[in-house]
Design a protein around this motif. Structure first.
Motif, PDB file in Angstrom:
ATOM      1  N   PHE A 105      13.945   3.444   8.059  1.00  0.00           N
ATOM      2  CA  PHE A 105      14.040   4.943   7.985  1.00  0.00           C
ATOM      3  C   PHE A 105      16.182   4.468   7.179  1.00  0.00           C
ATOM      4  O   PHE A 105      16.487   5.078   8.518  1.00  0.00           O
ATOM      5  N   TYR A 113      20.183   0.539   0.408  1.00  0.00           N
ATOM      6  CA  TYR A 113      18.811   1.749   1.105  1.00  0.00           C
ATOM      7  C   TYR A 113      18.298   0.681  -0.262  1.00  0.00           C
ATOM      8  O   TYR A 113      16.362   0.617   0.453  1.00  0.00           O
ATOM      9  N   THR A 117      13.975  -0.552   1.006  1.00  0.00           N
ATOM     10  CA  THR A 117      13.516  -0.219   0.821  1.00  0.00           C
ATOM     11  C   THR A 117      11.999  -0.569   0.128  1.00  0.00           C
ATOM     12  O   THR A 117      10.907  -1.186  -0.117  1.00  0.00           O
ATOM     13  N   HIS A 121       7.900  -1.201   0.942  1.00  0.00           N
ATOM     14  CA  HIS A 121       6.954  -1.567  -0.108  1.00  0.00           C
ATOM     15  C   HIS A 121       6.065  -2.207  -0.486  1.00  0.00           C
ATOM     16  O   HIS A 121       4.713  -2.271  -0.639  1.00  0.00           O
ATOM     17  N   PHE A 124       3.503  -2.673   2.531  1.00  0.00           N
ATOM     18  CA  PHE A 124       3.093  -1.335   2.928  1.00  0.00           C
ATOM     19  C   PHE A 124       1.827  -1.928   1.325  1.00  0.00           C
ATOM     20  O   PHE A 124       0.710  -1.583   1.201  1.00  0.00           O
ATOM     21  N   ARG A 146      -3.460   4.518   0.300  1.00  0.00           N
ATOM     22  CA  ARG A 146      -2.126   4.403   1.206  1.00  0.00           C
ATOM     23  C   ARG A 146      -2.250   4.729   2.339  1.00  0.00           C
ATOM     24  O   ARG A 146      -1.356   4.629   3.083  1.00  0.00           O
ATOM     25  N   TRP A 147      -2.953   6.086   2.502  1.00  0.00           N
ATOM     26  CA  TRP A 147      -2.946   6.139   3.746  1.00  0.00           C
ATOM     27  C   TRP A 147      -3.443   5.235   4.872  1.00  0.00           C
ATOM     28  O   TRP A 147      -2.413   5.499   6.047  1.00  0.00           O
ATOM     29  N   VAL A 150      -0.242   2.772   5.274  1.00  0.00           N
ATOM     30  CA  VAL A 150       0.946   3.633   5.931  1.00  0.00           C
ATOM     31  C   VAL A 150       0.503   3.326   7.813  1.00  0.00           C
ATOM     32  O   VAL A 150       1.437   3.969   8.373  1.00  0.00           O
TER      33      VAL A 150
ATOM     34  N   TYR B 159       4.264   8.352   8.581  1.00  0.00           N
ATOM     35  CA  TYR B 159       3.930   8.844   6.999  1.00  0.00           C
ATOM     36  C   TYR B 159       5.412  10.194   6.707  1.00  0.00           C
ATOM     37  O   TYR B 159       5.249  10.340   5.132  1.00  0.00           O
ATOM     38  N   MET B 162       7.719   7.911   4.758  1.00  0.00           N
ATOM     39  CA  MET B 162       7.175   7.167   3.715  1.00  0.00           C
ATOM     40  C   MET B 162       7.250   8.410   2.675  1.00  0.00           C
ATOM     41  O   MET B 162       6.853   8.503   1.222  1.00  0.00           O
ATOM     42  N   LEU B 164       9.240  11.352   2.598  1.00  0.00           N
ATOM     43  CA  LEU B 164      10.376  10.826   1.480  1.00  0.00           C
ATOM     44  C   LEU B 164      11.396   9.990   1.001  1.00  0.00           C
ATOM     45  O   LEU B 164      11.910   9.643   0.147  1.00  0.00           O
ATOM     46  N   GLN B 165      10.596   8.934   1.422  1.00  0.00           N
ATOM     47  CA  GLN B 165      10.758   7.822   0.371  1.00  0.00           C
ATOM     48  C   GLN B 165       9.578   7.327  -1.110  1.00  0.00           C
ATOM     49  O   GLN B 165       9.915   6.807  -2.166  1.00  0.00           O
ATOM     50  N   TYR B 167       6.746   7.267  -1.287  1.00  0.00           N
ATOM     51  CA  TYR B 167       5.643   6.421  -1.257  1.00  0.00           C
ATOM     52  C   TYR B 167       4.228   7.176  -1.805  1.00  0.00           C
ATOM     53  O   TYR B 167       3.231   6.300  -1.787  1.00  0.00           O
ATOM     54  N   ILE B 168       4.440   8.328  -0.279  1.00  0.00           N
ATOM     55  CA  ILE B 168       2.906   8.656  -0.288  1.00  0.00           C
ATOM     56  C   ILE B 168       2.840  10.150  -0.620  1.00  0.00           C
ATOM     57  O   ILE B 168       4.283  11.105  -1.070  1.00  0.00           O
ATOM     58  N   HIS B 169       2.156  11.210  -0.626  1.00  0.00           N
ATOM     59  CA  HIS B 169       2.977  12.463  -0.884  1.00  0.00           C
ATOM     60  C   HIS B 169       1.700  13.972  -0.425  1.00  0.00           C
ATOM     61  O   HIS B 169       0.873  13.621   0.323  1.00  0.00           O
ATOM     62  N   LEU B 170       2.757  14.431   0.786  1.00  0.00           N
ATOM     63  CA  LEU B 170       1.886  15.292   1.361  1.00  0.00           C
ATOM     64  C   LEU B 170       1.838  16.418   0.890  1.00  0.00           C
ATOM     65  O   LEU B 170       2.833  17.126   0.987  1.00  0.00           O
TER      66      LEU B 170
END
Lengths: 189, 189
Positions: A105, A113, A117, A121, A124, A146-147, A150, B159, B162, B164-165, B167-170
């Motif tokens: 992070f 960055y 990153t 990725h 992942f 994706r979940w 991760v 989670y 990722m 925040l990057q 990569y996924i959406h929460l």
DNA sequence: TAAAAACTATACCGTTCGGTATACATATTG
DNA sequence: CAATATGTATACCGAACGGTATAGTTTTTA
């Protein structure tokens, strides 16, 4: 060893030990036994050095992971192989892996960055592909690729980080079984 | 706002945006509208500033987590509450939480390693206690307390990192269910 | 109210930061 | 072999690093 390789090696160790921002170019040059203009000759800038380092050293990581994560009809085996791979990679390249962990992070403001990153990725994405390929045999995974990617890599990394901090102990071969079993079956079995 | 609080607030934002090593004392002082000796008057050193910041801001996090993680006979509820708690904390204190995430794996050579590791271990210890307390009702958890604690918080954090990057959406409220369900039941259900 | 404590500032310190100009040395090429 | 390319160095740049000495201002205390 030629100067270029030597500088890369020394930089890896220093960045892994102290972090990108806490290590100065002069320190790297001194430890590598060269002067700063020599370093700048090869890498143009501190950022260039770091990016070169990350690119060159992550390439084998990514290509090996690509092989290991290829789904071949047995999801348990794939997940086990991937988990095993990371621990073996940690044993084989402890310094670079520590550096990778340290960049999990990174602030978007950092001038490196993008490169870190990208490497993340890539990893992942490969794991995600594994879960996608496994969907044919395990329909319940649909839409969760994706979940799962991760979750799996996040768990592996956290175990490793916490073991490096002495919070848990990872003893061969329990570690792989433990992670894989829990990841696949949850906490009630 | 008094200068002390102002400096702490500004420092939190700067450290969260750029990391501990990439932020200088002069920058913090300038942004806070004071001079360096004023900052040093309150905090003695850069390290002192960071440690004060971490201590004061993590205290409510730890005490709230202590409440939330208290096992009351329903493990599903506890795990859900803890997961929910972290997302709510992220929403409530995004800046400080980003800073916490950034310190997940700090080099032991850093002069603030001790304080950040301490806050981490406090969190893990509370989660571990949750799993210990649940062992009476769920005997299969015996001996796995630390592992589950590490796995749960590691997953949550990954989670969040990722997302925040990008990569996924929460999305509310899927995120909590998703994490909890997978954590508890694995990937086949 | 005077003294002490707390607070705030200007100016400064030696060192380090990433990077550069210039010169020299070595290896390669035509 | 001379010219070019590659590699390496000394010395330097302005800015920033964490921190400090000293002086002044404001608040608190007895």
């Amino acid at each position: 060893m030629d100067n270029r390789s030597n500088i890369l090696q020394v930089a890896t160790e220093l960045f892994a030990s102290h972090g990108y921002d806490a290590v100065g170019v002069q320190q790297i040059a001194s430890d590598a036994g060269v002067t700063k203009p020599t370093l700048y000759h090869y890498f143009n800038s501190k950022q260039g050095l770091f990016e070169t380092l990350i690119k060159e050293k992550s390439e084998p990581l990514i290509s090996d992971l690509r092989e290991v994560s290829r789904y071949q009809g047995d999801i348990t085996k794939s997940i086990t192989d991937v988990t095993q791979f990371y621990f073996e990679y940690l044993d084989r390249e402890p310094t670079f892996y520590r550096l990778i962990l340290m960049t999990r992070f990174m602030p978007p403001s950092s001038d490196v960055y993008d490169i870190v990153t990208q490497v993340q990725h890539q990893q992942f994405d490969l794991l995600q592909q594994l879960f996608k390929d496994a969907t044919e045999d395990h329909g319940n995974m649909r839409g969760r690729h994706r979940w799962y990617a991760v979750s799996l890599l996040g768990t592996i990394d956290t175990y490793i980080v916490m073991s490096l901090q002495g919070y848990i102990h990872l003893n061969e071969p329990h570690r792989v079984y433990r992670i894989v079993h829990q990841f696949m079956h949850g906490i009630f079995s």
